[in-house]
Scaffold this active site. Structure first.
Site, PDB file in Angstrom:
ATOM      1  N   TYR A  55      90.710  -2.545 -20.055  1.00 48.68           N
ATOM      2  CA  TYR A  55      91.818  -3.183 -19.224  1.00 48.68           C
ATOM      3  C   TYR A  55      91.183  -4.552 -18.451  1.00 48.68           C
ATOM      4  CZ  TYR A  55      93.958   1.752 -19.013  1.00 48.68           C
ATOM      5  OH  TYR A  55      95.497   1.869 -19.396  1.00 48.68           O
ATOM      6  N   HIS A 108     102.294   3.109 -11.215  1.00 48.28           N
ATOM      7  CA  HIS A 108     101.771   3.227 -12.409  1.00 48.28           C
ATOM      8  C   HIS A 108     100.247   2.748 -12.279  1.00 48.28           C
ATOM      9  CE1 HIS A 108     104.830   4.561 -15.889  1.00 48.28           C
ATOM     10  NE2 HIS A 108     104.928   5.006 -14.870  1.00 48.28           N
ATOM     11  N   ALA A 218     114.331 -11.882 -19.624  1.00 50.56           N
ATOM     12  CA  ALA A 218     114.435 -11.366 -17.806  1.00 50.56           C
ATOM     13  C   ALA A 218     114.791 -13.281 -16.838  1.00 50.56           C
ATOM     14  CB  ALA A 218     113.333 -10.703 -17.447  1.00 50.56           C
TER      15      ALA A 218
END
Ligand code: APR
Length: 236
Positions: A55, A108, A218
């Site tokens: 992470y 999340h 996108a």
């Protein structure tokens, strides 16, 4: 007639053009890592340093990324319609915030937050966790990434479900529809009368067909869709 109530669900695809890896595309995060090793409580218990390193590396990748035209378009939409919009993101990066979005739920969790396994507090944390910084509340060096792992309860579910049930338009951007409960929101929105839209590089395997499914990047689809929404609202 006032502006429609809009819920936008985003996934990793909205950040892809900012250079942030997705999970299931080729070269995605789940190609180089095992979910059970880096995205489960059991994996963290087995090897906390491996998980923290994973992470911290994602935090560094996001720090060097910039919000793209899709993030900016959603912030522009929020500026125009205010509390008629809620962005629900599965992403743990802070690109929506850095683009200016405030009406946002990170279901999340977030890379820039840490959770203490001793006292349970969640706090913004800009430091890398590999240095095992002390919890700002209890002082124990027991901080973990404040990211929702498989088998854990996502954040904000009541708020999200209330918004999905009440919305007039539900838009899914850049998500594969692989993970619940997020993947089920399109069916819930449709069941309660919302118009459903998908903006994705390729059609996802959604629970139910979208009323309007558009394929493309996108950064092209999201600004165009926001322009349409704002133009339609101005005619009301
Ligand atoms: N523009 C639009 N969509 C894109 C783009 C792009 N430039 N690039 C990729 N996509 C789409 C892909 O077509 C795919 O549908 O983004 C989606 C990425 O899917 P995933 O990698 O599965 O990411 P996501 O849907 O966010 O995963 C959901 O799974 O692993 C868990 O917790 C993790 O939040 C994550 C959840």
């Amino acid at each position: 007639m006032s502006a429609p109530r809009i819920v936008v669900l985003t996934g990793a695809g909205i950040s892809a053009e900012s250079g942030v890896a997705t999970f299931r595309d080729s070269g995605g995060l789940w190609e180089g890592n095992r979910v059970e090793d880096v995205a489960t409580p059991e994996g963290f218990d087995r090897d906390p340093d491996l998980v923290i390193g994973f992470y911290d590396a994602r935090r560094r990748a996001v720090a060097s990324a910039r919000p793209n035209a899709a993030h900016l378009a959603l912030a522009r939409l929020e500026g125009a319609v205010g509390d008629r919009l809620l962005v629900v993101t599965q992403n743990v990066d802070d690109l929506h915030e850095r683009a200016g979005s405030e009406r946002l739920v990170h279901m999340h969790g977030e890379l820039h937050s840490a959770l203490c396994t001793t006292c349970g507090v969640r706090r913004r944390c800009d430091a890398e966790l590999a240095g095992r910084p002390p919890c700002p509340v209890c002082g124990h060096r027991t901080l973990r990434p404040d990211v929702v792992w498989f088998g854990e309860m996502p954040y904000g579910l009541d708020r999200i479900e209330q918004a999905v049930l009440a919305c007039d338009v539900f838009v899914s951007i850049g998500t594969s529809g692989a993970v619940y409960p997020a993947a089920g929101y399109v069916a819930l929105a449709a069941a309660f009368g919302a118009r459903t839209v998908e903006l994705n590089l390729e059609p996802s395997d959604a629970a139910v067909p979208f009323d309007d499914a558009r394929t493309g990047p996108a950064t092209v689809l999201v600004p165009a869709w926001v322009d349409e929404m704002l133009s339609a609202s101005s005619k009301r």
